[in-house]
Design a protein around this motif. Sequence first.
Motif, PDB file in Angstrom:
ATOM      1  N   VAL A  73       0.822  -1.210   0.000  1.00 55.51           N
ATOM      2  CA  VAL A  73       0.000   0.000   0.000  1.00 55.51           C
ATOM      3  C   VAL A  73       0.856   1.259   0.000  1.00 55.51           C
ATOM      4  N   VAL A  74       1.899   1.303   0.833  1.00 54.91           N
ATOM      5  CA  VAL A  74       2.719   2.524   0.917  1.00 54.91           C
ATOM      6  C   VAL A  74       3.442   2.800  -0.396  1.00 54.91           C
ATOM      7  N   VAL A  75       3.805   1.750  -1.114  1.00 50.20           N
ATOM      8  CA  VAL A  75       4.467   1.930  -2.412  1.00 50.20           C
ATOM      9  C   VAL A  75       3.474   2.508  -3.418  1.00 50.20           C
ATOM     10  N   VAL A  76       2.264   1.973  -3.429  1.00 49.19           N
ATOM     11  CA  VAL A  76       1.221   2.497  -4.316  1.00 49.19           C
ATOM     12  C   VAL A  76       0.988   3.979  -4.038  1.00 49.19           C
ATOM     13  N   LEU A  77       0.880   4.329  -2.765  1.00 54.37           N
ATOM     14  CA  LEU A  77       0.628   5.722  -2.387  1.00 54.37           C
ATOM     15  C   LEU A  77       1.799   6.623  -2.765  1.00 54.37           C
ATOM     16  N   ALA A  78       3.016   6.164  -2.491  1.00 61.89           N
ATOM     17  CA  ALA A  78       4.198   6.979  -2.806  1.00 61.89           C
ATOM     18  C   ALA A  78       4.313   7.238  -4.299  1.00 61.89           C
ATOM     19  N   LEU A  79       4.120   6.208  -5.113  1.00 62.40           N
ATOM     20  CA  LEU A  79       4.220   6.374  -6.568  1.00 62.40           C
ATOM     21  C   LEU A  79       3.085   7.243  -7.096  1.00 62.40           C
ATOM     22  N   ARG A  80       1.899   7.060  -6.557  1.00 60.38           N
ATOM     23  CA  ARG A  80       0.759   7.891  -6.983  1.00 60.38           C
ATOM     24  C   ARG A  80       1.055   9.360  -6.719  1.00 60.38           C
ATOM     25  N   TYR A  81       1.550   9.654  -5.529  1.00 62.13           N
ATOM     26  CA  TYR A  81       1.845  11.044  -5.182  1.00 62.13           C
ATOM     27  C   TYR A  81       3.030  11.581  -5.985  1.00 62.13           C
ATOM     28  N   ALA A 108       7.772   4.807   2.415  1.00 62.95           N
ATOM     29  CA  ALA A 108       7.884   3.653   1.516  1.00 62.95           C
ATOM     30  C   ALA A 108       9.309   3.370   1.056  1.00 62.95           C
ATOM     31  N   ALA A 109      10.250   4.240   1.387  1.00 62.67           N
ATOM     32  CA  ALA A 109      11.621   4.125   0.873  1.00 62.67           C
ATOM     33  C   ALA A 109      12.234   2.729   0.995  1.00 62.67           C
ATOM     34  N   PRO A 110      12.094   2.053   2.140  1.00 62.83           N
ATOM     35  CA  PRO A 110      12.716   0.721   2.248  1.00 62.83           C
ATOM     36  C   PRO A 110      12.162  -0.311   1.272  1.00 62.83           C
ATOM     37  N   ARG A 111      10.961  -0.100   0.752  1.00 63.31           N
ATOM     38  CA  ARG A 111      10.327  -1.091  -0.124  1.00 63.31           C
ATOM     39  C   ARG A 111      10.360  -0.699  -1.603  1.00 63.31           C
ATOM     40  N   LEU A 112      10.673   0.550  -1.889  1.00 61.87           N
ATOM     41  CA  LEU A 112      10.604   1.010  -3.278  1.00 61.87           C
ATOM     42  C   LEU A 112      11.589   0.268  -4.181  1.00 61.87           C
ATOM     43  N   GLY A 113      12.805   0.011  -3.687  1.00 62.86           N
ATOM     44  CA  GLY A 113      13.829  -0.612  -4.505  1.00 62.86           C
ATOM     45  C   GLY A 113      13.441  -1.982  -5.030  1.00 62.86           C
ATOM     46  N   SER A 114      12.745  -2.758  -4.228  1.00 65.75           N
ATOM     47  CA  SER A 114      12.358  -4.104  -4.654  1.00 65.75           C
ATOM     48  C   SER A 114      10.999  -4.133  -5.338  1.00 65.75           C
ATOM     49  N   ALA A 115      10.095  -3.219  -4.966  1.00 62.81           N
ATOM     50  CA  ALA A 115       8.728  -3.258  -5.494  1.00 62.81           C
ATOM     51  C   ALA A 115       8.606  -2.629  -6.882  1.00 62.81           C
ATOM     52  N   VAL A 116       9.304  -1.536  -7.130  1.00 62.37           N
ATOM     53  CA  VAL A 116       9.146  -0.815  -8.391  1.00 62.37           C
ATOM     54  C   VAL A 116       9.542  -1.652  -9.609  1.00 62.37           C
ATOM     55  N   PRO A 117      10.709  -2.307  -9.627  1.00 59.18           N
ATOM     56  CA  PRO A 117      11.075  -3.095 -10.816  1.00 59.18           C
ATOM     57  C   PRO A 117      10.114  -4.255 -11.101  1.00 59.18           C
ATOM     58  N   ALA A 118       9.390  -4.712 -10.070  1.00 58.42           N
ATOM     59  CA  ALA A 118       8.497  -5.864 -10.245  1.00 58.42           C
ATOM     60  C   ALA A 118       7.106  -5.476 -10.735  1.00 58.42           C
ATOM     61  N   LEU A 119       6.842  -4.187 -10.852  1.00 58.21           N
ATOM     62  CA  LEU A 119       5.503  -3.754 -11.269  1.00 58.21           C
ATOM     63  C   LEU A 119       5.285  -4.034 -12.759  1.00 58.21           C
ATOM     64  N   PRO A 120       4.169  -4.676 -13.111  1.00 59.43           N
ATOM     65  CA  PRO A 120       3.861  -4.905 -14.528  1.00 59.43           C
ATOM     66  C   PRO A 120       3.404  -3.616 -15.208  1.00 59.43           C
ATOM     67  N   LEU A 121       3.380  -3.616 -16.528  1.00 60.71           N
ATOM     68  CA  LEU A 121       2.979  -2.436 -17.292  1.00 60.71           C
ATOM     69  C   LEU A 121       1.548  -2.018 -16.948  1.00 60.71           C
ATOM     70  N   SER A 122       0.669  -2.998 -16.719  1.00 63.41           N
ATOM     71  CA  SER A 122      -0.719  -2.679 -16.381  1.00 63.41           C
ATOM     72  C   SER A 122      -0.803  -1.906 -15.079  1.00 63.41           C
ATOM     73  N   ALA A 123       0.077  -2.217 -14.129  1.00 64.32           N
ATOM     74  CA  ALA A 123       0.083  -1.506 -12.847  1.00 64.32           C
ATOM     75  C   ALA A 123       0.497  -0.050 -13.037  1.00 64.32           C
ATOM     76  N   TRP A 124       1.477   0.177 -13.927  1.00 60.92           N
ATOM     77  CA  TRP A 124       1.896   1.554 -14.204  1.00 60.92           C
ATOM     78  C   TRP A 124       0.761   2.341 -14.861  1.00 60.92           C
ATOM     79  N   ALA A 125      -0.006   1.690 -15.715  1.00 57.99           N
ATOM     80  CA  ALA A 125      -1.158   2.355 -16.331  1.00 57.99           C
ATOM     81  C   ALA A 125      -2.189   2.719 -15.269  1.00 57.99           C
ATOM     82  N   GLN A 126      -2.415   1.822 -14.327  1.00 58.64           N
ATOM     83  CA  GLN A 126      -3.360   2.098 -13.238  1.00 58.64           C
ATOM     84  C   GLN A 126      -2.851   3.215 -12.343  1.00 58.64           C
TER      85      GLN A 126
END
Length: 311
Positions: free
Chosen positions: A39-47, A201-219
């Motif tokens: 959740v924190v990664v989703v929020l950080a990237l959204r913002y 979200a900083a501790p989780r961004l490094g591992s979570a961001v590269p694993a996001l699929p293209l559909s997630a970036w569109a969302q």
Amino acid sequence: MRTTRARSSRLTDAVLLGVALVWGSSYLVAKDLTVVAPVVVVLALRYAISAVALGLVCRRARARISGRREVGVGVLLGCTQAAVLTLETYGVSATTATNAGLIISLVVVLTPLLDGVWSRRPLPAPFFAATTVAVVGVALLVSDGGFRAPGSGDGLMLAAAAVRAVHVSLVGRLTADRPYSSLTLTTIQAVVGAVLLTAVAAPRLGSAVPALPLSAWAQLAYLALACTVFAFLAQTSAIRRTSPSRASLLMGTEPVWAVAVGVGLGGERLSVLTVVGAALIVAATSWGQRVEGAHRLAAVEVPVPAEVGGA
């Protein structure tokens, strides 16, 4: 002059309905995203996406901050808005998208109560009758399939409704009769949210961001550009042209859109109770809108003595 004001009022109402529509759709999108990322990664990237987009808009528009007070207001509103989105996103991850959209609609009751207390000019009884009808509509929607004890996600959504009511009221109170730019205020809010949530979200961004699929970036782009940039700008600008109570009523149609998206895209079932509940919310919103509009017009035409009340 009256015709121009009427057109402006209709445009403001349409903008607020647009905000309700995109926010109603956001619950299903956010819920899908929390399946593939924390959740924190989703929020950080959204913002972060929102802040960058708004920064570009500010640069193109050559927006300027009027002073330190405007920055202070933006920072405060940024904190309350970040709290709302955090509670909503954690809430929707633990409940259904439809329930999230329905429970958040209780803001239509909480905002007028706060607005009336702060302005010392309570709304008339018919307004609260309209909000009661809206709550009944929400109850019918939630009761589809039988009543049950609210879960942790439902509780978080109730908390989000309370904080959103405070945020909407603060926007109206802190920006009234001030030369603030809706664009700069919205940008400051996005930057504040980006800084706060990226730090968490900083501790989780490094591992979570590269694993996001293209559909997630569109969302994420949809949540950032439509549900954040457009919605924040539209909400801040529209609330300054109307009252917090009227804005909350129009945005109170959000659960109807949430149900529509849930049924149309999420495959959720549409029952008789759902239809009746949605109809009650729409009818109550329209009724309350007319009552609030007449009340506000009367307050303008017949000024209230300072010793009696009024902001």
